[in-house]
Motif scaffolding. Sequence first.
Motif, PDB file in Angstrom:
ATOM      1  N   GLY A 113       0.776  -1.224   0.000  1.00  0.00           N
ATOM      2  CA  GLY A 113       0.000   0.000   0.000  1.00  0.00           C
ATOM      3  C   GLY A 113       0.812   1.282   0.000  1.00  0.00           C
ATOM      4  N   THR A 114       2.150   1.177   0.077  1.00  0.00           N
ATOM      5  CA  THR A 114       2.975   2.388   0.120  1.00  0.00           C
ATOM      6  C   THR A 114       3.853   2.543  -1.117  1.00  0.00           C
ATOM      7  OG1 THR A 114       4.875   1.358   1.209  1.00  0.00           O
ATOM      8  CG2 THR A 114       3.136   2.245   2.646  1.00  0.00           C
ATOM      9  N   GLY A 115       4.066   1.461  -1.855  1.00  0.00           N
ATOM     10  CA  GLY A 115       4.985   1.503  -2.981  1.00  0.00           C
ATOM     11  C   GLY A 115       6.434   1.595  -2.544  1.00  0.00           C
ATOM     12  N   ARG A 116       6.680   1.224  -1.287  1.00  0.00           N
ATOM     13  CA  ARG A 116       8.025   1.350  -0.737  1.00  0.00           C
ATOM     14  C   ARG A 116       8.550   0.004  -0.233  1.00  0.00           C
ATOM     15  NH1 ARG A 116       8.490   7.296   2.082  1.00  0.00           N
ATOM     16  NH2 ARG A 116       7.462   8.384   0.365  1.00  0.00           N
ATOM     17  N   TRP A 117       9.857  -0.066  -0.208  1.00  0.00           N
ATOM     18  CA  TRP A 117      10.575  -1.214   0.336  1.00  0.00           C
ATOM     19  C   TRP A 117      11.280  -0.777   1.615  1.00  0.00           C
ATOM     20  CZ3 TRP A 117      10.652  -6.067  -1.870  1.00  0.00           C
ATOM     21  CH2 TRP A 117      10.112  -6.172  -3.159  1.00  0.00           C
ATOM     22  N   VAL A 118      11.373  -1.702   2.568  1.00  0.00           N
ATOM     23  CA  VAL A 118      12.112  -1.463   3.807  1.00  0.00           C
ATOM     24  C   VAL A 118      13.176  -2.535   3.938  1.00  0.00           C
ATOM     25  CG1 VAL A 118      11.982  -1.487   6.330  1.00  0.00           C
ATOM     26  CG2 VAL A 118      10.214  -0.319   5.015  1.00  0.00           C
ATOM     27  N   ALA A 135      18.469   1.388   8.555  1.00  0.00           N
ATOM     28  CA  ALA A 135      17.160   1.090   7.964  1.00  0.00           C
ATOM     29  C   ALA A 135      17.048   1.898   6.684  1.00  0.00           C
ATOM     30  CB  ALA A 135      16.035   1.464   8.912  1.00  0.00           C
ATOM     31  N   LEU A 136      16.703   1.213   5.612  1.00  0.00           N
ATOM     32  CA  LEU A 136      16.505   1.851   4.318  1.00  0.00           C
ATOM     33  C   LEU A 136      15.027   1.799   3.984  1.00  0.00           C
ATOM     34  CD1 LEU A 136      17.339   2.792   1.395  1.00  0.00           C
ATOM     35  CD2 LEU A 136      17.548   0.352   0.867  1.00  0.00           C
ATOM     36  N   VAL A 137      14.493   2.927   3.540  1.00  0.00           N
ATOM     37  CA  VAL A 137      13.138   2.976   2.996  1.00  0.00           C
ATOM     38  C   VAL A 137      13.276   3.580   1.607  1.00  0.00           C
ATOM     39  CG1 VAL A 137      10.822   3.925   3.234  1.00  0.00           C
ATOM     40  CG2 VAL A 137      12.100   3.230   5.272  1.00  0.00           C
ATOM     41  N   THR A 138      12.790   2.866   0.594  1.00  0.00           N
ATOM     42  CA  THR A 138      12.982   3.317  -0.773  1.00  0.00           C
ATOM     43  C   THR A 138      11.792   2.938  -1.643  1.00  0.00           C
ATOM     44  OG1 THR A 138      14.454   3.246  -2.700  1.00  0.00           O
ATOM     45  CG2 THR A 138      14.261   1.217  -1.418  1.00  0.00           C
ATOM     46  N   GLU A 139      11.627   3.677  -2.722  1.00  0.00           N
ATOM     47  CA  GLU A 139      10.622   3.326  -3.714  1.00  0.00           C
ATOM     48  C   GLU A 139      11.256   2.556  -4.865  1.00  0.00           C
ATOM     49  OE1 GLU A 139       8.956   7.058  -4.924  1.00  0.00           O
ATOM     50  OE2 GLU A 139      10.738   7.662  -6.010  1.00  0.00           O
ATOM     51  N   THR A 140      12.562   2.358  -4.810  1.00  0.00           N
ATOM     52  CA  THR A 140      13.285   1.638  -5.851  1.00  0.00           C
ATOM     53  C   THR A 140      13.280   0.145  -5.547  1.00  0.00           C
ATOM     54  OG1 THR A 140      14.713   3.558  -6.166  1.00  0.00           O
ATOM     55  CG2 THR A 140      15.481   1.452  -7.091  1.00  0.00           C
TER      56      THR A 140
END
Length: 143
Positions: A113-118, A135-140
């Motif tokens: 639901g966010t289009g993001r990766w953690v 911690a990485l949060v990315t849309e890639t």
Amino acid sequence: MNIAQHLAVIDELCYRPFPAEHGPSDVGFSGPGHHVAVLEAAADTGPAARAVTIDQYEKDRDALYELLASRWGDTDPYNLQTVLLRTEREEIPRPWAELSACAGVAHLWEVEGTGRWVAVTVGDRDLSREVRLLALVTETDPP
């Protein structure tokens, strides 16, 4: 910081807008399409202390894994060593190339639901740098 505080940072980054330029942030550093939070960092005071720090940060990473897996599901460890090897032959997108240069293994989820990766990892690959729980949060998408 404790595990609950780490989790709060990750939760907040899942919804924080990405900046237009690369640079420092209040929790680490960010750039177009990603945030990296330095959840913990320890100055290197020698090989024995470094080993103890790595062990503790791996325990903290695994504790975060348990909490995040209860939300987003169990996942296999993501091998950043393979990503690092691929950077020699192909263009790996930011922030994955940078993450693979500092860490060997990450726990990784796609946040529905966010289009993001953690990703949560221990940055201990570079002996000239301090050990960090990241911690990485990315849309890639991961490579």
